[in-house]
Scaffold this active site. Structure first.
Site, PDB file in Angstrom:
ATOM      1  N   GLU A   1      -9.356  11.154   5.476  1.00 47.86           N
ATOM      2  CA  GLU A   1     -10.544  11.834   5.986  1.00 47.86           C
ATOM      3  C   GLU A   1     -11.140  11.122   7.187  1.00 47.86           C
ATOM      4  O   GLU A   1     -11.993  11.667   7.877  1.00 47.86           O
ATOM      5  CB  GLU A   1     -11.579  11.950   4.870  1.00 47.86           C
ATOM      6  CG  GLU A   1     -11.112  12.838   3.730  1.00 47.86           C
ATOM      7  CD  GLU A   1     -12.119  12.903   2.594  1.00 47.86           C
ATOM      8  OE1 GLU A   1     -13.206  12.317   2.702  1.00 47.86           O
ATOM      9  OE2 GLU A   1     -11.804  13.566   1.593  1.00 47.86           O
TER      10      GLU A   1
ATOM     11  N   TRP B   1       0.852  -1.185   0.000  1.00 50.28           N
ATOM     12  CA  TRP B   1       0.000   0.000   0.000  1.00 50.28           C
ATOM     13  C   TRP B   1       0.890   1.238   0.000  1.00 50.28           C
ATOM     14  O   TRP B   1       1.884   1.277   0.718  1.00 50.28           O
ATOM     15  CB  TRP B   1      -0.911  -0.002   1.225  1.00 50.28           C
ATOM     16  CG  TRP B   1      -2.053   0.939   1.120  1.00 50.28           C
ATOM     17  CD1 TRP B   1      -2.131   2.172   1.697  1.00 50.28           C
ATOM     18  CD2 TRP B   1      -3.271   0.746   0.393  1.00 50.28           C
ATOM     19  NE1 TRP B   1      -3.315   2.772   1.378  1.00 50.28           N
ATOM     20  CE2 TRP B   1      -4.045   1.915   0.571  1.00 50.28           C
ATOM     21  CE3 TRP B   1      -3.768  -0.273  -0.396  1.00 50.28           C
ATOM     22  CZ2 TRP B   1      -5.302   2.073  -0.001  1.00 50.28           C
ATOM     23  CZ3 TRP B   1      -5.020  -0.116  -0.958  1.00 50.28           C
ATOM     24  CH2 TRP B   1      -5.765   1.031  -0.765  1.00 50.28           C
TER      25      TRP B   1
ATOM     26  N   CYS C   1       3.754   2.827   5.022  1.00 51.63           N
ATOM     27  CA  CYS C   1       3.357   4.237   4.974  1.00 51.63           C
ATOM     28  C   CYS C   1       1.846   4.329   5.124  1.00 51.63           C
ATOM     29  O   CYS C   1       1.099   3.778   4.311  1.00 51.63           O
ATOM     30  CB  CYS C   1       3.798   4.867   3.653  1.00 51.63           C
ATOM     31  SG  CYS C   1       3.302   6.596   3.468  1.00 51.63           S
ATOM     32  N   VAL C   2       1.410   5.003   6.178  1.00 47.05           N
ATOM     33  CA  VAL C   2      -0.013   5.225   6.425  1.00 47.05           C
ATOM     34  C   VAL C   2      -0.242   6.729   6.415  1.00 47.05           C
ATOM     35  O   VAL C   2       0.218   7.430   7.308  1.00 47.05           O
ATOM     36  CB  VAL C   2      -0.456   4.618   7.773  1.00 47.05           C
ATOM     37  CG1 VAL C   2      -1.955   4.796   7.967  1.00 47.05           C
ATOM     38  CG2 VAL C   2      -0.070   3.140   7.849  1.00 47.05           C
TER      39      VAL C   2
ATOM     40  N   HIS D   1      -8.716   6.051  10.269  1.00 49.22           N
ATOM     41  CA  HIS D   1      -8.111   4.739  10.019  1.00 49.22           C
ATOM     42  C   HIS D   1      -6.620   4.717  10.370  1.00 49.22           C
ATOM     43  O   HIS D   1      -6.113   3.732  10.870  1.00 49.22           O
ATOM     44  CB  HIS D   1      -8.305   4.326   8.554  1.00 49.22           C
ATOM     45  CG  HIS D   1      -7.370   5.011   7.610  1.00 49.22           C
ATOM     46  ND1 HIS D   1      -7.540   6.325   7.221  1.00 49.22           N
ATOM     47  CD2 HIS D   1      -6.239   4.568   7.026  1.00 49.22           C
ATOM     48  CE1 HIS D   1      -6.540   6.663   6.413  1.00 49.22           C
ATOM     49  NE2 HIS D   1      -5.748   5.620   6.269  1.00 49.22           N
TER      50      HIS D   1
END
Length: 159
Positions: free
Chosen positions: A94, A31, A89-90, A97
């Site tokens: 909006e 991701w 990587c997060v 999470h």
């Protein structure tokens, strides 16, 4: 000091232990792949630069940052692995999470390190924006992957 004021690729390399015979697992989340692949590349290049043999680096992918804890456990339980570097990587979105994922990953990686008595390094970016991530994945603030690799090497020096 915040990373906005620091280059993540500048760190002390004094008194690093000999890691020429150590084996590292580098786990890279898929991701945000443009970011995580740059971080993974930085980590591997730094390991090689500091004496790790290419054949002693095992790179594996997991779907996302949340899966890094399980991946780290799979790698850490192997007797032939000396340290695990978890790359992810997060990016803040909006919803909240990122709070849940980041906390779970941080706790999960800590648990794995303590369970297996091996360095398990948190190389996960937690930026507010994609640009901030780019800045820390080889951009103006260096590469967090470099820092994660040096951290793994230094932690092996404790053992």
């Amino acid at each position: 000091m915040s990373s906005a004021d620091k280059n993540l690729s500048i760190f002390s390399t004094a008194n690093l232990p000999d890691v020429s015979e150590k084996r590292f697992a580098v786990l890279v989340a898929e991701w945000n792949e443009d970011i995580t692949e740059a971080l993974g590349k930085g980590a591997i290049e730094t390991l090689l630069k500091h004496g790790v043999k290419e054949e002693n680096i095992i790179k594996r992918h997991v779907p996302g940052s949340y899966e890094l804890s399980f991946g780290a456990q799979v790698m850490a339980q192997r007797e032939d692995i000396d340290a695990v570097i978890a790359i992810g990587c997060v990016i803040q979105g909006e919803t909240r999470h990122n709070d849940y994922i980041n906390n779970a990953v941080a706790q999960g990686l800590t648990d794995v390190a303590l369970k297996y008595n091996k360095p398990v390094i948190f190389g996960v970016l937690t930026p507010n924006t994609h640009q901030q991530a780019l800045d820390r994945a080889g951009g103006i603030h260096g590469n967090k992957g470099d820092e994660a690799a040096i951290t793994a090497i230094k932690m092996l020096g404790l053992k």
